[in-house]
Design a protein around this motif. Structure first.
Motif, mmCIF file in Angstrom:
data_model
loop_
_atom_site.group_PDB
_atom_site.id
_atom_site.type_symbol
_atom_site.label_atom_id
_atom_site.label_comp_id
_atom_site.label_asym_id
_atom_site.label_seq_id
_atom_site.Cartn_x
_atom_site.Cartn_y
_atom_site.Cartn_z
ATOM 1 N N GLY A 156 12.527 17.597 -37.988
ATOM 2 C CA GLY A 156 14.017 17.689 -37.731
ATOM 3 C C GLY A 156 14.592 16.368 -37.246
ATOM 4 O O GLY A 156 13.798 15.539 -36.115
ATOM 5 N N SER A 157 15.624 15.909 -37.720
ATOM 6 C CA SER A 157 16.170 14.648 -37.510
ATOM 7 C C SER A 157 16.887 14.613 -35.984
ATOM 8 O O SER A 157 17.116 13.643 -35.685
ATOM 9 C CB SER A 157 17.135 14.359 -38.492
ATOM 10 N N THR A 158 17.003 15.485 -35.248
ATOM 11 C CA THR A 158 17.602 15.750 -34.111
ATOM 12 C C THR A 158 16.598 15.769 -32.840
ATOM 13 O O THR A 158 16.993 15.981 -31.770
ATOM 14 C CB THR A 158 18.564 16.729 -33.920
ATOM 15 N N SER A 190 17.466 23.543 -27.847
ATOM 16 C CA SER A 190 18.759 23.174 -27.951
ATOM 17 C C SER A 190 19.110 22.538 -29.345
ATOM 18 O O SER A 190 18.183 22.595 -30.113
ATOM 19 C CB SER A 190 19.246 22.203 -26.937
ATOM 20 N N GLY A 191 20.478 22.612 -29.741
ATOM 21 C CA GLY A 191 20.820 21.890 -30.982
ATOM 22 C C GLY A 191 20.778 22.710 -32.061
ATOM 23 O O GLY A 191 20.435 23.798 -32.197
ATOM 24 N N THR A 192 20.875 21.795 -33.314
ATOM 25 C CA THR A 192 20.844 22.675 -34.602
ATOM 26 C C THR A 192 19.537 23.457 -34.685
ATOM 27 O O THR A 192 19.575 24.765 -35.352
ATOM 28 C CB THR A 192 20.716 21.698 -35.726
ATOM 29 N N TYR A 193 18.493 23.335 -34.297
ATOM 30 C CA TYR A 193 17.321 24.090 -34.463
ATOM 31 C C TYR A 193 16.676 24.926 -33.452
ATOM 32 O O TYR A 193 15.626 25.480 -33.242
ATOM 33 C CB TYR A 193 16.194 23.070 -34.632
ATOM 34 N N GLN A 233 13.249 22.787 -43.999
ATOM 35 C CA GLN A 233 13.140 23.621 -42.938
ATOM 36 C C GLN A 233 12.464 23.059 -41.711
ATOM 37 O O GLN A 233 11.438 22.428 -42.026
ATOM 38 C CB GLN A 233 12.480 24.917 -43.451
ATOM 39 N N ASP A 248 17.192 16.535 -28.564
ATOM 40 C CA ASP A 248 17.105 18.088 -28.203
ATOM 41 C C ASP A 248 16.104 18.171 -27.148
ATOM 42 O O ASP A 248 15.307 17.535 -26.575
ATOM 43 C CB ASP A 248 16.534 18.696 -29.396
ATOM 44 N N THR A 288 13.836 27.675 -32.797
ATOM 45 C CA THR A 288 12.606 27.523 -33.682
ATOM 46 C C THR A 288 11.293 27.369 -32.965
ATOM 47 O O THR A 288 11.299 26.564 -31.948
ATOM 48 C CB THR A 288 12.602 26.170 -34.566
ATOM 49 N N TYR A 328 12.106 24.577 -29.795
ATOM 50 C CA TYR A 328 13.479 23.830 -29.691
ATOM 51 C C TYR A 328 14.411 24.688 -28.604
ATOM 52 O O TYR A 328 14.485 26.007 -28.917
ATOM 53 C CB TYR A 328 14.069 23.643 -31.033
#
Length: 116
Positions: free
Chosen positions: A26-28, A99-102, A1, A32, A105, A97
């Motif tokens: 978070g890998s992104t 933008s992006g996957t997260y 998470q 982001d 958050t 965050y």
């Protein structure tokens, strides 16, 4: 998470400075957009500044010229350098965050108190 963790808040006299840190998992992170928000008592949360992956920056009018947002992608960290602080800057500051996957958050926040 994925997690965001803010630090650096505290008490400062008007005219002083603080630098807030938001450490992200978070890998992104490097691709982001992230933002710093603040929420004062009985007020709505408001965006103070945001920074894109290529460090394109937007500031709210109430911090422009006093606050600086920057990021270090190697450390997965975004900073908010706050100068010339005013009592009305007193608030809980959080990163998010944008933008992006997260996206959406949030961190838990860090309290900034500016005394006159």
């Amino acid at each position: 998470q994925v997690q965001l963790e803010e630090s650096g808040g505290g008490w400062v006299q008007a005219g002083g400075s603080l630098t807030l840190t938001c450490s992200a998992s978070g890998s992104t992170f490097s691709i982001d957009t992230l933002g710093w928000y603040r929420q004062a008592p009985v007020k709505q949360r408001e965006l103070s500044a945001r920074i894109s992956p290529c460090s394109s920056i937007n500031y709210a009018d109430f911090v422009r010229g006093r606050f600086i947002i920057y990021r270090d992608n190697a450390k997965n960290t975004v900073y908010l350098q706050m100068n010339s602080l005013k009592p009305e800057d007193t608030a809980e500051y959080s990163c998010r965050y944008l933008s992006g996957t997260y996206v959406n958050t949030w961190g838990q926040g860090t309290q900034v108190t500016v005394s006159s």
